[in-house]
Design a protein around this motif. Structure first.
Motif, PDB file in Angstrom:
ATOM      1  N   ILE A 133      -6.486  41.673  22.217  1.00  0.00           N
ATOM      2  CA  ILE A 133      -7.014  41.492  23.512  1.00  0.00           C
ATOM      3  C   ILE A 133      -8.531  41.191  23.251  1.00  0.00           C
ATOM      4  CG2 ILE A 133      -7.254  43.123  25.569  1.00  0.00           C
ATOM      5  CD1 ILE A 133      -5.026  44.232  25.251  1.00  0.00           C
ATOM      6  N   LYS A 134      -9.307  41.924  22.809  1.00  0.00           N
ATOM      7  CA  LYS A 134     -10.126  41.752  22.299  1.00  0.00           C
ATOM      8  C   LYS A 134     -10.646  40.006  21.723  1.00  0.00           C
ATOM      9  CE  LYS A 134     -14.896  42.457  21.330  1.00  0.00           C
ATOM     10  NZ  LYS A 134     -15.841  42.125  22.189  1.00  0.00           N
ATOM     11  N   TRP A 135      -9.503  39.205  20.785  1.00  0.00           N
ATOM     12  CA  TRP A 135      -9.934  38.060  20.651  1.00  0.00           C
ATOM     13  C   TRP A 135      -9.661  37.112  21.881  1.00  0.00           C
ATOM     14  CZ3 TRP A 135      -6.560  39.293  15.958  1.00  0.00           C
ATOM     15  CH2 TRP A 135      -7.160  40.081  15.206  1.00  0.00           C
ATOM     16  N   GLY A 136      -9.049  37.588  22.232  1.00  0.00           N
ATOM     17  CA  GLY A 136      -7.815  37.090  23.796  1.00  0.00           C
ATOM     18  C   GLY A 136      -9.323  36.915  24.351  1.00  0.00           C
ATOM     19  N   GLU A 137      -9.794  37.663  25.026  1.00  0.00           N
ATOM     20  CA  GLU A 137     -10.721  38.264  25.469  1.00  0.00           C
ATOM     21  C   GLU A 137     -12.399  37.096  25.211  1.00  0.00           C
ATOM     22  OE1 GLU A 137     -12.090  42.457  26.258  1.00  0.00           O
ATOM     23  OE2 GLU A 137     -10.525  42.738  27.183  1.00  0.00           O
ATOM     24  N   LEU A 138     -12.565  36.973  23.763  1.00  0.00           N
ATOM     25  CA  LEU A 138     -13.597  36.403  22.947  1.00  0.00           C
ATOM     26  C   LEU A 138     -12.827  34.558  23.554  1.00  0.00           C
ATOM     27  CD1 LEU A 138     -14.010  37.942  20.452  1.00  0.00           C
ATOM     28  CD2 LEU A 138     -16.173  37.923  22.097  1.00  0.00           C
ATOM     29  N   VAL A 139     -11.698  34.257  23.097  1.00  0.00           N
ATOM     30  CA  VAL A 139     -11.351  33.156  23.097  1.00  0.00           C
ATOM     31  C   VAL A 139     -11.654  32.703  24.994  1.00  0.00           C
ATOM     32  CG1 VAL A 139     -10.240  31.229  23.089  1.00  0.00           C
ATOM     33  CG2 VAL A 139     -10.413  33.526  21.228  1.00  0.00           C
ATOM     34  N   HIS A 140     -11.611  33.235  25.859  1.00  0.00           N
ATOM     35  CA  HIS A 140     -11.974  33.139  27.296  1.00  0.00           C
ATOM     36  C   HIS A 140     -13.373  32.731  27.421  1.00  0.00           C
ATOM     37  CE1 HIS A 140     -10.214  33.245  31.629  1.00  0.00           C
ATOM     38  NE2 HIS A 140     -11.251  33.647  31.140  1.00  0.00           N
ATOM     39  N   GLU A 141     -13.941  33.427  26.914  1.00  0.00           N
ATOM     40  CA  GLU A 141     -15.202  33.653  27.287  1.00  0.00           C
ATOM     41  C   GLU A 141     -15.763  32.491  26.719  1.00  0.00           C
ATOM     42  OE1 GLU A 141     -19.739  35.154  25.453  1.00  0.00           O
ATOM     43  OE2 GLU A 141     -18.315  36.770  25.374  1.00  0.00           O
ATOM     44  N   ALA A 142     -15.201  31.848  25.344  1.00  0.00           N
ATOM     45  CA  ALA A 142     -15.893  30.400  25.125  1.00  0.00           C
ATOM     46  C   ALA A 142     -15.574  29.527  25.397  1.00  0.00           C
ATOM     47  CB  ALA A 142     -15.477  29.998  23.283  1.00  0.00           C
ATOM     48  N   ARG A 143     -13.994  29.309  26.188  1.00  0.00           N
ATOM     49  CA  ARG A 143     -13.400  28.154  27.316  1.00  0.00           C
ATOM     50  C   ARG A 143     -14.326  28.177  28.040  1.00  0.00           C
ATOM     51  NH1 ARG A 143      -7.343  28.994  25.381  1.00  0.00           N
ATOM     52  NH2 ARG A 143      -7.433  27.927  22.985  1.00  0.00           N
ATOM     53  N   GLY A 144     -14.802  29.287  28.504  1.00  0.00           N
ATOM     54  CA  GLY A 144     -14.811  28.937  29.935  1.00  0.00           C
ATOM     55  C   GLY A 144     -16.585  28.042  29.847  1.00  0.00           C
ATOM     56  N   ARG A 145     -17.738  28.383  28.583  1.00  0.00           N
ATOM     57  CA  ARG A 145     -18.651  28.009  28.464  1.00  0.00           C
ATOM     58  C   ARG A 145     -18.040  26.466  27.966  1.00  0.00           C
ATOM     59  NH1 ARG A 145     -22.179  30.825  24.434  1.00  0.00           N
ATOM     60  NH2 ARG A 145     -21.078  32.875  25.132  1.00  0.00           N
ATOM     61  N   MET A 146     -16.873  26.352  27.838  1.00  0.00           N
ATOM     62  CA  MET A 146     -16.696  24.583  26.655  1.00  0.00           C
ATOM     63  C   MET A 146     -16.370  24.226  28.212  1.00  0.00           C
ATOM     64  SD  MET A 146     -17.083  24.536  23.656  1.00  0.00           S
ATOM     65  CE  MET A 146     -17.513  23.063  23.688  1.00  0.00           C
ATOM     66  N   ASP A 147     -15.944  24.212  29.384  1.00  0.00           N
ATOM     67  CA  ASP A 147     -15.822  23.942  30.746  1.00  0.00           C
ATOM     68  C   ASP A 147     -16.959  23.080  31.613  1.00  0.00           C
ATOM     69  OD1 ASP A 147     -12.754  23.602  29.954  1.00  0.00           O
ATOM     70  OD2 ASP A 147     -12.608  25.980  31.279  1.00  0.00           O
TER      71      ASP A 147
END
Length: 192
Positions: A133-147
């Motif tokens: 769950i924590k790793w998923g939250e981190l990936v989601h954070e990064a993908r938001g920045r990338m967008d």
């Protein structure tokens, strides 16, 4: 924040010299960017890209961060040629990193007592799920920045400095898979 690890310690933790060199170069590149030294930042980010392309999997989010920061820094120093292509490549890498993240191993960390160690052993599946769950939250954070990165303005120096300060606060003391992902997320330059 200078760390020194022996080669046996790196290997025992499942890390390579390239893993540690990449992390150090990335942190120093973000710090240089935050200090207004785009030339040094560009050099450090270029080194991160070289290391990641040579040593990491094509879907490793650390490659995505290296390419994104290099492209973002090129944009900041008015070297527009190829910048959008680099940022799109970084977005693609982050979009395809789920398989890499699925292979991460939850760290084993007996806390303050034998009781905690036994609880972690008995409930390893739940413990690993919490990390997923924590790793998923981190990936989601990064993908938001990338967008927002491709068309967004360049990162202000203060925001880059905030990334370094966050990393210095949150960097795990142990060499583990979580640390690799955390570095890729926390040290990803945000759009301005």
């Amino acid at each position: 924040m200078a760390e020194s690890w022996s080669v046996p310690e790196l290997l025992n933790a499942g890390w390579s010299e390239a893993d540690l060199e990449w992390e150090t170069a990335l942190r120093n590149g973000v710090a240089a960017y935050g200090a207004g030294d785009s030339t040094t930042a560009l050099e450090r980010f270029g080194r991160c890209v070289q290391l990641a392309r040579a040593q990491f999997d094509a879907h490793d989010p650390r490659l995505g961060t290296a390419v994104a920061n290099f492209g973002h820094c090129r944009r900041a120093v008015d070297q527009e040629t190829g910048t959008v292509d680099l940022l799109r490549e970084a977005c693609d890498i982050w979009a395809s990193c789920d398989g890499w993240v699925d292979k991460l191993t939850a760290p084993r960390s007996a806390r303050s007592s034998l009781f905690h160690m036994r609880m972690e052993q008995r409930h390893r599946d739940a413990y690993e799920e919490r990390w997923r769950i924590k790793w998923g939250e981190l990936v989601h954070e990064a993908r938001g920045r990338m967008d927002a990165l491709i068309d967004g303005p360049v990162c202000p120096a203060a925001d880059a400095q905030a990334c370094v300060e966050r990393w210095d606060r949150e960097c795990p003391a142990m060499l583990n898979d979580s640390r690799k992902l955390m570095a890729a997320v926390i040290l990803l330059l945000p759009p301005g």
